[in-house]
Design a protein around this motif. Sequence first.
Motif, mmCIF file in Angstrom:
data_model
loop_
_atom_site.group_PDB
_atom_site.id
_atom_site.type_symbol
_atom_site.label_atom_id
_atom_site.label_comp_id
_atom_site.label_asym_id
_atom_site.label_seq_id
_atom_site.Cartn_x
_atom_site.Cartn_y
_atom_site.Cartn_z
ATOM 1 N N ASP A 210 40.096 39.337 28.907
ATOM 2 C CA ASP A 210 41.134 38.563 29.586
ATOM 3 C C ASP A 210 41.973 37.835 28.553
ATOM 4 N N VAL A 211 43.282 37.892 28.709
ATOM 5 C CA VAL A 211 44.193 37.218 27.787
ATOM 6 C C VAL A 211 44.766 35.974 28.457
ATOM 7 N N TRP B 97 44.283 38.610 33.063
ATOM 8 C CA TRP B 97 45.204 37.579 32.601
ATOM 9 C C TRP B 97 44.748 36.245 33.170
ATOM 10 N N VAL B 98 44.730 35.207 32.309
ATOM 11 C CA VAL B 98 44.382 33.859 32.740
ATOM 12 C C VAL B 98 45.582 32.949 32.476
ATOM 13 N N LEU C 247 44.059 45.055 36.920
ATOM 14 C CA LEU C 247 43.950 43.857 36.099
ATOM 15 C C LEU C 247 43.527 42.668 36.958
ATOM 16 N N ARG C 248 42.632 41.855 36.444
ATOM 17 C CA ARG C 248 42.169 40.670 37.171
ATOM 18 C C ARG C 248 42.951 39.446 36.703
ATOM 19 N N THR C 249 43.695 38.842 37.620
ATOM 20 C CA THR C 249 44.424 37.620 37.326
ATOM 21 C C THR C 249 43.687 36.441 37.941
ATOM 22 N N SER C 250 43.255 35.525 37.083
ATOM 23 C CA SER C 250 42.569 34.313 37.527
ATOM 24 C C SER C 250 43.370 33.116 37.055
ATOM 25 N N VAL C 251 44.122 32.499 37.954
ATOM 26 C CA VAL C 251 45.006 31.393 37.575
ATOM 27 C C VAL C 251 44.190 30.112 37.471
ATOM 28 N N LEU C 252 44.318 29.438 36.339
ATOM 29 C CA LEU C 252 43.608 28.183 36.107
ATOM 30 C C LEU C 252 44.379 27.048 36.758
ATOM 31 N N ASP D 172 50.903 37.648 45.476
ATOM 32 C CA ASP D 172 50.539 39.050 45.291
ATOM 33 C C ASP D 172 50.080 39.294 43.853
ATOM 34 N N GLY D 173 48.878 39.818 43.714
ATOM 35 C CA GLY D 173 48.338 40.097 42.395
ATOM 36 C C GLY D 173 47.360 39.055 41.901
ATOM 37 N N CYS D 174 47.255 37.922 42.596
ATOM 38 C CA CYS D 174 46.302 36.885 42.201
ATOM 39 C C CYS D 174 44.923 37.262 42.749
#
Length: 337
Positions: free
Chosen positions: A161-162, A180-181, A211-216, A307-309
């Motif tokens: 994850d970047v 992506w974070v 791709l896994r997007t994990s928003v902090l 969308d995508g989260c």
Amino acid sequence: MSNSVEIDLTLSPGRHDTLDELAAVAQRAETLGFETLSFGEVTGWDSIALLTILADRTDDIRISDEVIGPYSRSPSQIAQAAGSIQTHADGRFRLGIGTSSPAIVEGWHGLDFDRPLRRLRETIEIVDMATAGESVDYDGEIFELDGMSLELPTPIEIPIDVAALGPKGVELAGRFADGWVPQLFTPDGLERRMEDLRRGAEMANRDPESLRTSVLLRACALEDGDRARALGRQHVAFMISVYGPFYRRSIAEQGYQEMVEEVRSRWFDGDREAAMEAINAEVLDGLVACGTPEEVNAVIDDFAAVDGCDAVRIGWLGPAEDDAIDATMEAVAPSDR
């Protein structure tokens, strides 16, 4: 909230005097149903040591870091550590990497913060080659390796994850990483930046959905919503004024340039109360989530609807004390939502 969106949790290692205390929080997070547990590294507890302990003291929760940088460790060191941790964690580890910042790279590690995105790309490529069991014969612009290989049972699958904010960094995540974070985005800002992630994936003929997007999302959920919002104002004012240019620039580019300038001006004039008051109410309901448990969970739902989260990663506000953190952890836990 969509059941397909996971709730992750990020620890604040600097709040704990022992690794045993951190492990106890991780075990509690696992009991509460959080999907992935992560933490940052600056000048405190070493990431590799902490990841090893978390892998040992937990059973099912995924573990990750935020972020191991390509300046503090060589790509080969990162591959060795990641392979070792993944083997011990039975596949629960996700490697978080990013460019870090000039303040840390130059001020703590004593290195030049040169060509960060190129260095990050080459690090990802080398880690992928090494953990796949390949002989790493690599002729890059930053790194040159002469064909040695990782002496561990390979291949070892390690999702990477970047952590990135800007369009080029996010595009790089889409091209070369597995996730992506992002952080300090509003839901609208996150949705716009998702376009860069998708473009990067398409450039590499990859499916953006893989791709896994994990928003902090820094959060504080208290029955006393006014107290939570006051803590949120302190946190955002500090991030804008002190923490680093990347975060400040990202907030400004989301439509808050005037607010950013006002906050910084008042902060450095010595009027921190006025700086905190200059934070827009909509920022407290987007860049961070502060208020009553119902209000905070509503902000989480707003991010989940982007969308995508794939996940919302809950973190803590800098000025929050233990009671506020405990209350927030309970309020947003998947088992209680």
